[in-house]
Structure formats: structure tokens, C-alpha cells
Design a protein around this motif. Structure first.
Motif, PDB file in Angstrom:
ATOM      1  N   LEU A   1      35.704  47.874   2.368  1.00  0.00           N
ATOM      2  CA  LEU A   1      34.764  47.914   3.482  1.00  0.00           C
ATOM      3  C   LEU A   1      34.707  46.544   4.177  1.00  0.00           C
ATOM      4  O   LEU A   1      34.597  46.487   5.388  1.00  0.00           O
ATOM      5  N   ILE A   2      34.792  45.479   3.404  1.00  0.00           N
ATOM      6  CA  ILE A   2      34.736  44.133   3.984  1.00  0.00           C
ATOM      7  C   ILE A   2      35.925  43.908   4.920  1.00  0.00           C
ATOM      8  O   ILE A   2      35.786  43.327   5.997  1.00  0.00           O
ATOM      9  N   LEU A   3      37.108  44.403   4.513  1.00  0.00           N
ATOM     10  CA  LEU A   3      38.287  44.254   5.352  1.00  0.00           C
ATOM     11  C   LEU A   3      38.147  45.035   6.655  1.00  0.00           C
ATOM     12  O   LEU A   3      38.584  44.589   7.708  1.00  0.00           O
ATOM     13  N   GLN A   4      37.534  46.204   6.580  1.00  0.00           N
ATOM     14  CA  GLN A   4      37.336  47.015   7.780  1.00  0.00           C
ATOM     15  C   GLN A   4      36.370  46.337   8.754  1.00  0.00           C
ATOM     16  O   GLN A   4      36.575  46.367   9.966  1.00  0.00           O
ATOM     17  N   VAL A   5      35.325  45.737   8.222  1.00  0.00           N
ATOM     18  CA  VAL A   5      34.370  45.026   9.075  1.00  0.00           C
ATOM     19  C   VAL A   5      35.059  43.836   9.735  1.00  0.00           C
ATOM     20  O   VAL A   5      34.880  43.575  10.928  1.00  0.00           O
ATOM     21  N   GLY A   6      35.877  43.112   8.966  1.00  0.00           N
ATOM     22  CA  GLY A   6      36.612  41.986   9.529  1.00  0.00           C
ATOM     23  C   GLY A   6      37.595  42.423  10.608  1.00  0.00           C
ATOM     24  O   GLY A   6      37.724  41.770  11.644  1.00  0.00           O
ATOM     25  N   ALA A   7      38.264  43.547  10.383  1.00  0.00           N
ATOM     26  CA  ALA A   7      39.200  44.071  11.384  1.00  0.00           C
ATOM     27  C   ALA A   7      38.449  44.483  12.643  1.00  0.00           C
ATOM     28  O   ALA A   7      38.892  44.204  13.766  1.00  0.00           O
ATOM     29  N   TYR A   8      37.302  45.129  12.476  1.00  0.00           N
ATOM     30  CA  TYR A   8      36.486  45.524  13.628  1.00  0.00           C
ATOM     31  C   TYR A   8      36.050  44.307  14.437  1.00  0.00           C
ATOM     32  O   TYR A   8      36.139  44.303  15.663  1.00  0.00           O
ATOM     33  N   ARG A   9      35.599  43.284  13.756  1.00  0.00           N
ATOM     34  CA  ARG A   9      35.161  42.069  14.455  1.00  0.00           C
ATOM     35  C   ARG A   9      36.313  41.408  15.196  1.00  0.00           C
ATOM     36  O   ARG A   9      36.145  40.904  16.308  1.00  0.00           O
ATOM     37  N   THR A  10      37.495  41.422  14.597  1.00  0.00           N
ATOM     38  CA  THR A  10      38.667  40.848  15.261  1.00  0.00           C
ATOM     39  C   THR A  10      38.986  41.606  16.540  1.00  0.00           C
ATOM     40  O   THR A  10      39.275  41.003  17.573  1.00  0.00           O
ATOM     41  N   ILE A  11      38.917  42.918  16.477  1.00  0.00           N
ATOM     42  CA  ILE A  11      39.205  43.741  17.661  1.00  0.00           C
ATOM     43  C   ILE A  11      38.167  43.494  18.746  1.00  0.00           C
ATOM     44  O   ILE A  11      38.494  43.324  19.922  1.00  0.00           O
ATOM     45  N   VAL A  12      36.907  43.468  18.373  1.00  0.00           N
ATOM     46  CA  VAL A  12      35.833  43.295  19.353  1.00  0.00           C
ATOM     47  C   VAL A  12      35.846  41.881  19.947  1.00  0.00           C
ATOM     48  O   VAL A  12      35.623  41.701  21.146  1.00  0.00           O
ATOM     49  N   ASN A  13      36.140  40.889  19.153  1.00  0.00           N
ATOM     50  CA  ASN A  13      36.089  39.503  19.619  1.00  0.00           C
ATOM     51  C   ASN A  13      37.329  39.060  20.390  1.00  0.00           C
ATOM     52  O   ASN A  13      37.287  38.066  21.102  1.00  0.00           O
ATOM     53  N   SER A  14      38.422  39.774  20.257  1.00  0.00           N
ATOM     54  CA  SER A  14      39.649  39.403  20.957  1.00  0.00           C
ATOM     55  C   SER A  14      39.870  40.355  22.125  1.00  0.00           C
ATOM     56  O   SER A  14      40.183  41.534  21.930  1.00  0.00           O
ATOM     57  N   SER A  15      39.724  39.842  23.340  1.00  0.00           N
ATOM     58  CA  SER A  15      39.896  40.712  24.499  1.00  0.00           C
ATOM     59  C   SER A  15      41.334  41.198  24.629  1.00  0.00           C
ATOM     60  O   SER A  15      41.586  42.299  25.108  1.00  0.00           O
ATOM     61  N   LYS A  16      42.284  40.395  24.177  1.00  0.00           N
ATOM     62  CA  LYS A  16      43.688  40.798  24.251  1.00  0.00           C
ATOM     63  C   LYS A  16      43.941  42.031  23.374  1.00  0.00           C
ATOM     64  O   LYS A  16      44.573  42.994  23.798  1.00  0.00           O
TER      65      LYS A  16
END
Length: 82
Positions: A1-16
Motif C-alpha cells: 500500500l505504501i508503494l501505491q501511495v508513493g506512485a500516486y503522489r509521483t503521478i499527481v506531482n509530476s505534470s509530465k
């Protein structure tokens, strides 16, 4: 679950990454719409086509395998030309 949250944050924080995801989603949506609608459109067209035209079977039905194979072949050719 921690990895999924980190992946979600990466997607949301990176406009590219977000833009790539949106473009990919829209492209796939268009492709799936085409795949869903091409057979009924061809069937409707085949009723008014001239007999003996390339791409129609002996019974007047579209030769779906031939047409789909042509789509795939030209997709591969386009990939090589790109």
C-alpha cells in the motif's frame, strides 16, 4: 500500500507524467470506440456496396479478418516509417 501511495503522489506531482497518462487514456478510449463501432459501420456499408468489391465475402458480409489484418499490417508499416 505504501508503494501505491508513493506512485500516486509521483503521478499527481509530476505534470509530465500526468499529461502522458491523460494522453494515453484518451488515445486508448478513441481506439476502443473505433474497435467497438467498426464492425457495425462496415456491415451497414456493405449493403450498398457494389458486388464483387474487394473486402466483401461471397455472402456480402465484410471480410473482417482480411480488413483487420490490413489494419495491423499498415500499423506495422507505419511504425517502421516513423
Amino acid at each position: 500500500l505504501i508503494l501505491q501511495v508513493g506512485a500516486y503522489r509521483t503521478i499527481v506531482n509530476s505534470s509530465k507524467i500526468s499529461r502522458i497518462g491523460i494522453i494515453q487514456g484518451l488515445t486508448e478510449g478513441c481506439l476502443q470506440t473505433f474497435v467497438f463501432l467498426w464492425a457495425p459501420a462496415l456491415r451497414a456499408y456493405s449493403g450498398s456496396a457494389v458486388e464483387g468489391v474487394w473486402g466483401l465475402g461471397k455472402d456480402g458480409e465484410p471480410a473482417y479478418g482480411l480488413i483487420f489484418g490490413s489494419f495491423m499490417a499498415f500499423g506495422v508499416i507505419g511504425g517502421f516509417l516513423e
